[in-house]
Design a protein around this motif. Structure first.
Motif, short mmCIF file in Angstrom:
data_model
loop_
_atom_site.label_atom_id
_atom_site.label_comp_id
_atom_site.label_asym_id
_atom_site.label_seq_id
_atom_site.Cartn_x
_atom_site.Cartn_y
_atom_site.Cartn_z
N LYS A 27 0.83 -1.21 0.00
CA LYS A 27 0.00 0.00 0.00
C LYS A 27 0.86 1.26 0.00
CE LYS A 27 -4.18 -1.79 2.27
NZ LYS A 27 -5.03 -1.71 3.49
N GLU A 28 1.91 1.25 0.81
CA GLU A 28 2.80 2.40 0.88
C GLU A 28 3.49 2.64 -0.46
OE1 GLU A 28 6.59 4.02 3.56
OE2 GLU A 28 5.58 2.13 4.06
N SER B 34 1.05 4.22 -2.86
CA SER B 34 0.80 5.63 -2.55
C SER B 34 1.88 6.53 -3.12
CB SER B 34 0.70 5.82 -1.04
OG SER B 34 1.96 5.60 -0.41
N LYS B 35 3.04 5.97 -3.42
CA LYS B 35 4.15 6.74 -3.99
C LYS B 35 4.26 6.54 -5.50
CE LYS B 35 6.76 6.65 0.33
NZ LYS B 35 8.02 6.24 1.01
N GLY B 36 3.25 5.93 -6.08
CA GLY B 36 3.21 5.78 -7.54
C GLY B 36 3.92 4.56 -8.06
N VAL B 37 4.28 3.63 -7.20
CA VAL B 37 4.97 2.40 -7.62
C VAL B 37 3.97 1.25 -7.60
CG1 VAL B 37 6.83 0.79 -7.14
CG2 VAL B 37 7.16 3.23 -6.69
N ARG B 38 3.81 0.59 -8.73
CA ARG B 38 2.89 -0.54 -8.81
C ARG B 38 3.62 -1.83 -8.43
NH1 ARG B 38 -0.46 -0.67 -14.26
NH2 ARG B 38 -1.64 -2.13 -12.96
N VAL B 39 2.91 -2.68 -7.71
CA VAL B 39 3.49 -3.93 -7.23
C VAL B 39 2.79 -5.09 -7.94
CG1 VAL B 39 3.96 -5.41 -5.24
CG2 VAL B 39 3.99 -2.91 -4.98
N GLY C 211 -1.05 -3.12 -3.79
CA GLY C 211 -0.01 -2.42 -4.52
C GLY C 211 -0.46 -1.88 -5.86
N ASN C 212 -1.80 -1.87 -6.11
CA ASN C 212 -2.34 -1.35 -7.36
C ASN C 212 -1.71 -2.05 -8.57
OD1 ASN C 212 -3.95 0.28 -9.00
ND2 ASN C 212 -2.38 1.89 -9.16
#
Length: 341
Positions: free
Chosen positions: A211-212, A215-220, A266-267
């Protein structure tokens, strides 16, 4: 920086050992025939103009010249100018689980080997992108800092095994946190973390870390390796499986629910890795959707050809070979460069 402009010609070096073997065999057959006529020392006295050493010297001169020609065809080059260039690309950090459970063989040839092949093919699709490689088990560490040197990425990939980390477990949170620190400070670059794991025995906090990152624009993206039915874990170097303290064979199972939760937080996307290339195609499609921005990379932009030196050496060697006769030259009979024993 040194490189070969046409490295495919280096395969011609394979013929050189065969030339040596053929020459040595021919010499053996020739000496064998001479012995049939009589004592070699007596025959040598009857043929004083025949040199014992000159044929060998001529052969090695031609051999050396041929070697120079092969290297010349490969076009040796030296980089003479380093420049910082901007290219359109993305940044991807691959976090690979190397816990003992990744040795299970419910995918061919094993979970770990399948993952390494997938990463290798992923790197081959990169163009002007940057990649980093993290390995983790009970702890995580950087195997390869972020780079656009894909050759090094593949080289480091080959050395990966569970023995790199003695602490067992699956610290996914630690891997994601370390991956976040691996990206460059460039702004506007599409960034992704590719997490490859079986998800077993994870140590918590992975969903929060994903999630963090989002929130910083990094996809997991999460690639789950293995099967929910599970498989035993082979013992490296032995023809048996790992057992628990009670002597029962340990069966490791893919934790798909946990993998899906991390990908959702992680979007990103979750894909199960099986014996097909479905996961590879899906991952490539998603990474190609990431925003590409200018990525600064230091590269050699000018390479100077160095074949001229090799060409002159080859010419000198061939000239020396021509000047050396098989028989002794009567004009130089008092000059003994090749003395007899």
């Amino acid at each position: 920086m040194f490189r070969f402009g046409e490295p495919i010609y280096l395969y011609l070096l394979i013929i050189l050992p065969f030339l040596i073997a053929f020459y040595l065999y021919s010499n053996y057959k020739r000496r064998k025939k001479i012995r049939r006529y009589g004592d070699p020392e007596l025959l040598a006295q009857l043929m004083p103009d025949v040199s014992k050493y000159r044929p060998d010297v001529k052969f090695w001169l031609v051999f050396a010249a041929l070697t120079m020609v092969i290297f010349m065809l490969a076009r040796p080059q030296f980089g003479s100018k380093m420049e910082t260039v901007k290219r359109q690309g993305v940044e991807t950090v691959v976090a690979l689980d190397i816990s003992n459970s990744m040795l299970a063989q419910d995918v061919t040839p094993s979970r770990l080997d399948k993952s390494k092949k997938l990463i290798s093919r992923l790197v081959e699709t990169f163009n002007n992108d940057k990649v980093a490689l993290i390995v983790f088990a009970g702890e995580a560490f950087t195997q390869l800092p972020i780079t656009s040197d894909y050759v090094s990425a593949k080289m480091f990939l080959e050395t990966i095994s569970p023995s790199l980390i003695s602490t067992q477990g699956t610290d996914i949170r630690g891997a994601i946190d370390l991956a976040m620190k691996s990206f460059t400070p460039n702004e506007g670059v599409g960034r992704a973390i590719v997490l490859i794991t079986d998800g077993e025995n994870h140590e918590g906090g992975a969903v929060e870390a994903a999630k963090e990152a989002a929130s910083k624009g990094v996809r997991v993206f999460v690639l789950g390796v293995g099967s929910p039915d599970g498989a035993p874990i082979p013992t490296e170097g032995q023809n048996e499986f790992r057992r628990d303290k009670d002597g029962n064979v340990i069966v490791t199972r893919l934790n798909e629910q946990m993998c899906q939760e991390i990908a959702q937080a992680g979007n990103g996307m979750y894909v199960r890795v099986d014996n097909t290339n479905r996961a590879e195609r899906a991952l490539n499609a998603e990474i190609n959707k990431l925003a590409k921005a200018d990525v600064e990379t230091q590269v050699f932009t000018e390479f100077d050809e160095q074949f001229q030196v090799l060409a002159w050496l080859a010419l000198l060697l061939l000239a020396a070979e021509i000047m050396i006769l098989d028989r002794k030259n009567p004009l130089f009979k008092n000059v003994r460069l090749f003395k007899r024993d």
